[in-house]
Scaffold this motif. Structure first.
Motif, short mmCIF file in Angstrom:
data_model
loop_
_atom_site.label_atom_id
_atom_site.label_comp_id
_atom_site.label_asym_id
_atom_site.label_seq_id
_atom_site.Cartn_x
_atom_site.Cartn_y
_atom_site.Cartn_z
N LEU A 73 0.87 -1.19 0.00
CA LEU A 73 0.00 0.00 0.00
C LEU A 73 0.90 1.23 0.00
O LEU A 73 1.85 1.31 0.79
CB LEU A 73 -0.87 0.00 1.26
CG LEU A 73 -1.71 1.24 1.54
CD1 LEU A 73 -2.80 1.38 0.48
CD2 LEU A 73 -2.34 1.17 2.93
N PHE A 74 0.61 2.18 -0.88
CA PHE A 74 1.42 3.40 -0.97
C PHE A 74 0.57 4.60 -0.56
O PHE A 74 -0.57 4.75 -1.01
CB PHE A 74 1.93 3.60 -2.40
CG PHE A 74 3.05 4.59 -2.51
CD1 PHE A 74 4.36 4.17 -2.66
CD2 PHE A 74 2.81 5.96 -2.41
CE1 PHE A 74 5.41 5.09 -2.72
CE2 PHE A 74 3.84 6.88 -2.48
CZ PHE A 74 5.14 6.44 -2.64
N THR A 75 1.13 5.48 0.29
CA THR A 75 0.44 6.74 0.61
C THR A 75 1.40 7.90 0.36
O THR A 75 2.59 7.79 0.63
CB THR A 75 -0.01 6.81 2.08
OG1 THR A 75 1.13 6.99 2.92
CG2 THR A 75 -0.76 5.56 2.50
N GLY A 76 0.87 8.99 -0.14
CA GLY A 76 1.71 10.16 -0.38
C GLY A 76 0.88 11.33 -0.88
O GLY A 76 -0.35 11.31 -0.81
N VAL A 77 1.58 12.34 -1.40
CA VAL A 77 0.89 13.50 -1.96
C VAL A 77 1.18 13.56 -3.46
O VAL A 77 2.10 12.92 -3.96
CB VAL A 77 1.30 14.82 -1.28
CG1 VAL A 77 0.84 14.85 0.16
CG2 VAL A 77 2.80 15.05 -1.36
N ALA A 78 0.37 14.34 -4.17
CA ALA A 78 0.53 14.45 -5.62
C ALA A 78 0.03 15.81 -6.07
O ALA A 78 -0.70 16.50 -5.35
CB ALA A 78 -0.25 13.34 -6.33
N GLY A 79 0.43 16.19 -7.28
CA GLY A 79 -0.09 17.41 -7.90
C GLY A 79 -1.31 17.04 -8.75
O GLY A 79 -1.26 16.10 -9.53
N GLY A 80 -2.38 17.78 -8.59
CA GLY A 80 -3.61 17.50 -9.35
C GLY A 80 -3.50 18.07 -10.75
O GLY A 80 -3.21 19.25 -10.93
N ILE A 81 -3.71 17.24 -11.77
CA ILE A 81 -3.70 17.76 -13.15
C ILE A 81 -5.01 17.43 -13.88
O ILE A 81 -5.23 17.91 -14.98
CB ILE A 81 -2.49 17.25 -13.98
CG1 ILE A 81 -2.52 15.74 -14.18
CG2 ILE A 81 -1.17 17.67 -13.35
CD1 ILE A 81 -1.57 15.25 -15.28
N PRO A 208 -0.09 -7.89 -5.03
CA PRO A 208 -1.15 -6.88 -5.11
C PRO A 208 -0.68 -5.51 -4.59
O PRO A 208 -0.01 -5.44 -3.56
CB PRO A 208 -2.26 -7.43 -4.21
CG PRO A 208 -1.96 -8.88 -4.05
CD PRO A 208 -0.48 -9.03 -4.18
N PHE A 209 -1.07 -4.47 -5.29
CA PHE A 209 -0.62 -3.12 -4.97
C PHE A 209 -1.79 -2.15 -5.07
O PHE A 209 -2.60 -2.22 -6.00
CB PHE A 209 0.49 -2.72 -5.97
CG PHE A 209 0.86 -1.26 -5.95
CD1 PHE A 209 1.36 -0.68 -4.79
CD2 PHE A 209 0.74 -0.48 -7.09
CE1 PHE A 209 1.71 0.67 -4.77
CE2 PHE A 209 1.09 0.87 -7.08
CZ PHE A 209 1.58 1.44 -5.92
N ALA A 210 -1.88 -1.23 -4.08
CA ALA A 210 -2.87 -0.15 -4.13
C ALA A 210 -2.20 1.14 -3.67
O ALA A 210 -1.23 1.09 -2.90
CB ALA A 210 -4.07 -0.47 -3.24
N ALA A 211 -2.70 2.27 -4.14
CA ALA A 211 -2.06 3.54 -3.80
C ALA A 211 -3.08 4.66 -3.67
O ALA A 211 -4.06 4.70 -4.40
CB ALA A 211 -1.04 3.92 -4.88
N MET A 212 -2.82 5.55 -2.72
CA MET A 212 -3.63 6.77 -2.58
C MET A 212 -2.70 7.98 -2.47
O MET A 212 -1.59 7.88 -1.95
CB MET A 212 -4.53 6.70 -1.36
CG MET A 212 -3.80 6.49 -0.06
SD MET A 212 -4.50 7.37 1.36
CE MET A 212 -3.95 9.04 1.16
N ARG A 213 -3.18 9.07 -3.03
CA ARG A 213 -2.41 10.31 -2.95
C ARG A 213 -3.34 11.45 -2.57
O ARG A 213 -4.42 11.62 -3.16
CB ARG A 213 -1.79 10.64 -4.33
CG ARG A 213 -0.71 9.67 -4.77
CD ARG A 213 0.64 10.07 -4.24
NE ARG A 213 1.70 9.18 -4.70
CZ ARG A 213 2.99 9.41 -4.50
NH1 ARG A 213 3.40 10.51 -3.91
NH2 ARG A 213 3.90 8.56 -4.91
#
Ligand code: ADE
Length: 252
Positions: A73-81, A208-213
């Motif tokens: 599971l990945f958590t982080g921030v991102a730039g919205g495009i 298995p992999f899931a991610a949220m930003r």
């Protein structure tokens, strides 16, 4: 028991998660600190990815090879495009693409050579659970935190995230990334610097992999402003609320 790896991009974000770990043990490997322990009855290992695709790939391979991670599971921030993806929203990834990958003329733009694909899909079951956790977990943090920094309640999106070794902070770059991706049939909601690499390594190992930003910026000239305040006051509590909820609903 299945070991879940929780990979964070930022130290502040990881701190809140680390506090939840029962009987934590610390292990240093490949220049990273891995924290093993239990959370809500699950075996977990927490680690910082460091920044960029190579660092994230190395972290993920070590998680799998040395720490027995069976889900990631990945958590982080991102730039919205994407249209309507605003600061404070949360994006759950369906798939990742590398916006800076161009092996043409030998392969089509964005295609990962010898993988016969441009996008790496996230695991459907894990991502559906994560989406559920965002929808039920987010308001608990959102109600509390968004008023000081954000004007609106957080929205939740699902879709494609584009990764590249570049902090995008120029509308012209956003325009190029969006238009070029669209020309190849891809519509990205956000940009960040690690997810596609983690997705590719998980694909290699069949994990298995899931991610949220959490969207920290619109990848424009304001993108670097108050970044650490945003991470401390919005992204970190969001990650804690969402991951806590995810751990509650994740099957053992
Ligand atoms: N992570 C958070 N914001 C980002 C941006 N604008 N570009 C790349 N990665 C990011």
């Amino acid at each position: 028991m299945t070991t879940l790896a929780i990979v964070s991009a930022l130290l502040d974000e990881q701190k809140g998660l680390l506090d939840q770990l029962q009987q934590p043990t610390q292990h240093v490997r490949a220049g990273r600190t891995f924290w093993c322990g239990q959370w809500a009855g699950h075996e977990v290992v927490l680690v910082l990815s460091k920044v960029g695709k190579v660092a994230a790939a190395s972290t993920t391979a070590t998680l799998i090879e040395a720490f027995g991670a069976e889900r990631v599971l990945f958590t982080g921030v991102a730039g919205g495009i994407g249209d309507g993806v605003k600061v404070g929203d949360v994006v759950v990834a369906d798939a990742f693409i590398q916006h800076d990958l161009d092996p043409s003329p030998f392969f089509p733009r964005y295609e990962i050579p010898l993988y016969d694909r441009a996008t790496m899909a996230c695991d459907e079951t894990l991502s559906a659970l994560l989406f559920e956790a965002v929808k039920s977990g987010l308001p608990k943090a959102g109600d509390h935190f968004h008023r000081d920094i954000l004007l609106e309640a957080p929205g939740v999106h699902r879709g494609l995230i584009a990764s590249g070794d570049q902090f995008v902070c120029d509308p012209a770059d956003v325009n190029t990334i969006r238009t070029d991706l669209q020309a190849a049939g891809h519509q990205a909601l956000a940009v960040e610097m690690e997810g596609a690499a983690v997705a590719q390594v998980c694909f290699d190992y069949g994990i298995p992999f899931a991610a949220m930003r959490t969207i920290s910026d619109r990848a424009d000239a304001d993108a670097h402003m108050d970044f650490s305040a945003f991470v401390q006051q919005v992204a970190s509590p969001y990650a804690l609320a969402i991951v806590s909820q995810f751990m509650r609903i994740l099957p053992k």
